[in-house]
Design an enzyme around this catalytic site. Structure first.
Site, PDB file in Angstrom:
ATOM      1  CD  GLU A   1      68.215 -33.473   9.379  1.00 31.21           C
ATOM      2  OE1 GLU A   1      68.340 -32.596  10.549  1.00 31.21           O
ATOM      3  OE2 GLU A   1      67.467 -34.224   9.280  1.00 31.21           O
TER       4      GLU A   1
ATOM      5  CB  CYS B   1      71.698 -42.812   5.486  1.00 26.95           C
ATOM      6  SG  CYS B   1      70.197 -42.221   4.864  1.00 26.95           S
TER       7      CYS B   1
ATOM      8  CB  CYS C   1      61.364 -35.704  -1.451  1.00 23.05           C
ATOM      9  SG  CYS C   1      61.054 -37.476  -2.344  1.00 23.05           S
TER      10      CYS C   1
ATOM     11  CB  CYS D   1      55.994 -41.487   0.452  1.00 21.39           C
ATOM     12  SG  CYS D   1      56.849 -42.037  -1.216  1.00 21.39           S
TER      13      CYS D   1
ATOM     14  CB  CYS E   1      58.399 -40.101   3.975  1.00 22.95           C
ATOM     15  SG  CYS E   1      59.851 -39.214   3.819  1.00 22.95           S
TER      16      CYS E   1
ATOM     17  CB  CYS F   1      63.457 -44.776   7.823  1.00 24.03           C
ATOM     18  SG  CYS F   1      64.908 -45.871   7.590  1.00 24.03           S
TER      19      CYS F   1
HETATM   20  N1  SAH Z   1      63.112 -41.621  -1.900  1.00 29.32           N
HETATM   21  C1  SAH Z   1      64.119 -43.134  -1.335  1.00 29.32           C
HETATM   22  C2  SAH Z   1      65.025 -42.896  -0.477  1.00 29.32           C
HETATM   23  C3  SAH Z   1      64.562 -42.103   0.496  1.00 29.32           C
HETATM   24  S1  SAH Z   1      63.395 -42.881   1.632  1.00 29.32           S
HETATM   25  C4  SAH Z   1      62.920 -44.308  -1.556  1.00 29.32           C
HETATM   26  O1  SAH Z   1      61.625 -44.104  -1.465  1.00 29.32           O
HETATM   27  O2  SAH Z   1      63.451 -45.518  -1.368  1.00 29.32           O
HETATM   28  C5  SAH Z   1      64.210 -44.115   2.594  1.00 29.32           C
HETATM   29  C6  SAH Z   1      63.423 -45.256   3.158  1.00 29.32           C
HETATM   30  O3  SAH Z   1      62.613 -44.711   4.406  1.00 29.32           O
HETATM   31  C7  SAH Z   1      62.109 -45.726   2.053  1.00 29.32           C
HETATM   32  O4  SAH Z   1      62.498 -47.236   2.215  1.00 29.32           O
HETATM   33  C8  SAH Z   1      61.070 -44.996   2.614  1.00 29.32           C
HETATM   34  O5  SAH Z   1      59.964 -45.699   2.651  1.00 29.32           O
HETATM   35  C9  SAH Z   1      61.395 -45.098   4.277  1.00 29.32           C
HETATM   36  N2  SAH Z   1      60.391 -44.110   5.040  1.00 29.32           N
HETATM   37  C10 SAH Z   1      60.086 -43.151   4.933  1.00 29.32           C
HETATM   38  N3  SAH Z   1      59.246 -42.448   5.944  1.00 29.32           N
HETATM   39  C11 SAH Z   1      59.428 -43.488   6.865  1.00 29.32           C
HETATM   40  C12 SAH Z   1      58.935 -43.493   7.959  1.00 29.32           C
HETATM   41  N4  SAH Z   1      58.194 -42.571   8.817  1.00 29.32           N
HETATM   42  N5  SAH Z   1      59.149 -44.509   9.042  1.00 29.32           N
HETATM   43  C13 SAH Z   1      59.927 -45.546   8.463  1.00 29.32           C
HETATM   44  N6  SAH Z   1      60.464 -45.664   7.365  1.00 29.32           N
HETATM   45  C14 SAH Z   1      60.225 -44.561   6.456  1.00 29.32           C
END
Ligand code: SAH
Length: 372
Positions: A93, A106, A113, A117, A120, A360
């Site tokens: 997406e 974006c 991935c 994390c 996420c 995000c």
């Molecule tokens: N892998 C990269 C880019 C993708 S994540 C990175 O980690 O930066 C993009 C952003 O979304 C990151 O800052 C991540 O911490 C944030 N993110 C992930 N899950 C989220 C959630 N459930 N709510 C808010 N932000 C989130």
């Protein structure tokens, strides 16, 4: 039959080399490259300033791939989410965010991935595969095609005066993409071999013609790859998803921290080659009751204070199957104020696109959960 080579995987120098291998003059590569990125040619037949013989030869060995959105959803705030089906049935997406007279796109860098994390959604699916260079640039080209036909409805022409010189700022055309952020699905620095050429195509004056100051790579903190990115594309913007201010918490919510703890990560940020007055963006996902106190804000400030910085606070976006909670408005405001009062540039990101799961951490394409 041998597989045709996808020219969209090639930077201009790579295309020159490819055509040289076929005994062609160097300027042919520039012609083809411009046809692909500036005219959005879908096939060689369109390339009318190239001889028919060469066009046929190219057609025998090469192809120009494209992506078409399988679904486009528009949220109530004008955020648009694109679902792209890839050749092998995988999907990713991209999210278009029209805000204050500019479009930010974006894009994704991987299917799933590997970074896992905890907060996420993409991470819960683990890694299916890397996107190719072509699949990365094709997200931009497909969205560009869509908004040329159908500009975002809620594109607000703010005409603000960001730099305070009293003349207001130029506003883009609603059909133009101004900023690219690699913040979609995947960890871009885990796919640098394909991400670097993709960025080179984006910022090539003969390619997608984006300014390098408008391209941002976001990482969870892969330290050696941050160094490589800085060496190979020194002018790109760096965003680092910090999200925690102690190794204890970061180890828990971002497994990458066990390999590259905060001390090493901050050192890599300090050493990242930033041109002029540019800053590293520190993203900080606020998890209610976990990392949202003033103590956290204080430690955050201490961590980043010797690096040219700005902070992006991202209130956690809730998604199914994840136990974290969004922070309270009071916690967000207090955290924000603590930093502002100490002259940090802070933006609290509003949850754009939440109603279409485009915010995000909510992207997943059509990934299915794998068996553990
Ligand atoms: N892998 C990269 C880019 C993708 S994540 C990175 O980690 O930066 C993009 C952003 O979304 C990151 O800052 C991540 O911490 C944030 N993110 C992930 N899950 C989220 C959630 N459930 N709510 C808010 N932000 C989130």
């Amino acid at each position: 039959m041998t597989q045709k080579i996808d020219l969209k995987n090639m930077t201009l120098p790579a295309l020159e080399q490819f055509l040289r291998g076929q005994g062609k003059e160097r300027f042919r590569a520039l012609q083809v490259f411009k046809w692909i990125y500036q005219q959005d040619a879908h096939g060689f037949a369109e390339m009318t300033n190239i001889s028919k013989t060469l066009r046929t030869e190219l057609d025998d060995t090469a192809r120009i791939s494209n992506l078409t959105a399988e679904a486009i959803e528009e949220g109530s705030d004008g955020t648009r989410k694109y679902l792209f089906a890839l050749d092998d049935g995988a999907s990713v997406e991209s999210v278009l965010i029209p805000i204050e007279g500019r479009n930010t796109l974006c894009i994704s860098s991987q299917v799933g991935c590997a970074m896992a994390c905890e907060f996420c959604l993409t991470g819960t699916f683990r890694l299916t595969r890397n996107l190719t260079t072509a699949e990365i640039v094709n997200q931009i080209m497909a969205v560009r095609r869509d908004i040329e036909k159908n500009p975002p409805s809620q594109f607000v022409a703010a005409g603000g005066d960001e730099d305070g010189d009293g003349d207001g700022e130029a506003v883009d055309s609603p059909a133009a993409i101004r900023n690219i952020v690699l913040m979609g699905m995947g960890e871009p620095l885990h796919n640098l071999d394909n991400v670097i050429p993709a960025i080179q195509i984006m910022i090539d004056g003969n390619g997608l013609q984006l300014s390098n100051r408008r391209v941002t790579v976001s990482t969870c903190g892969l330290v050696p790859e941050m160094k490589r990115l800085g060496e190979e594309i020194p002018n790109v913007n760096l965003a680092v998803s910090l999200n925690a201010t102690t190794d204890e918490l970061r180890d828990r919510i971002m497994p990458v921290n066990r390999r590259y703890p905060l001390k090493e990560l901050m050192k890599a940020c300090r050493e990242f080659p930033l041109p002029g007055r540019r800053k590293v963006t520190f993203e900080y996902v606020m998890l209610g009751g976990i990392n949202d106190t003033l103590e956290d804000a204080k430690r955050l400030l201490k961590l980043i204070s010797d690096i040219p910085n700005k902070v992006n606070l991202i209130p956690f976006n809730e998604h199914e199957g994840c136990n974290f909670k969004a922070p309270t408005k009071a916690a967000i405001d207090a955290f924000h104020k603590y930093l502002i009062d100490r002259y940090v540039t802070v933006i609290t990101r509003d949850s754009r696109g939440g109603d279409i799961s485009a915010a995000c951490g909510q992207l997943k394409g059509k990934l299915e959960k794998k068996e553990a």
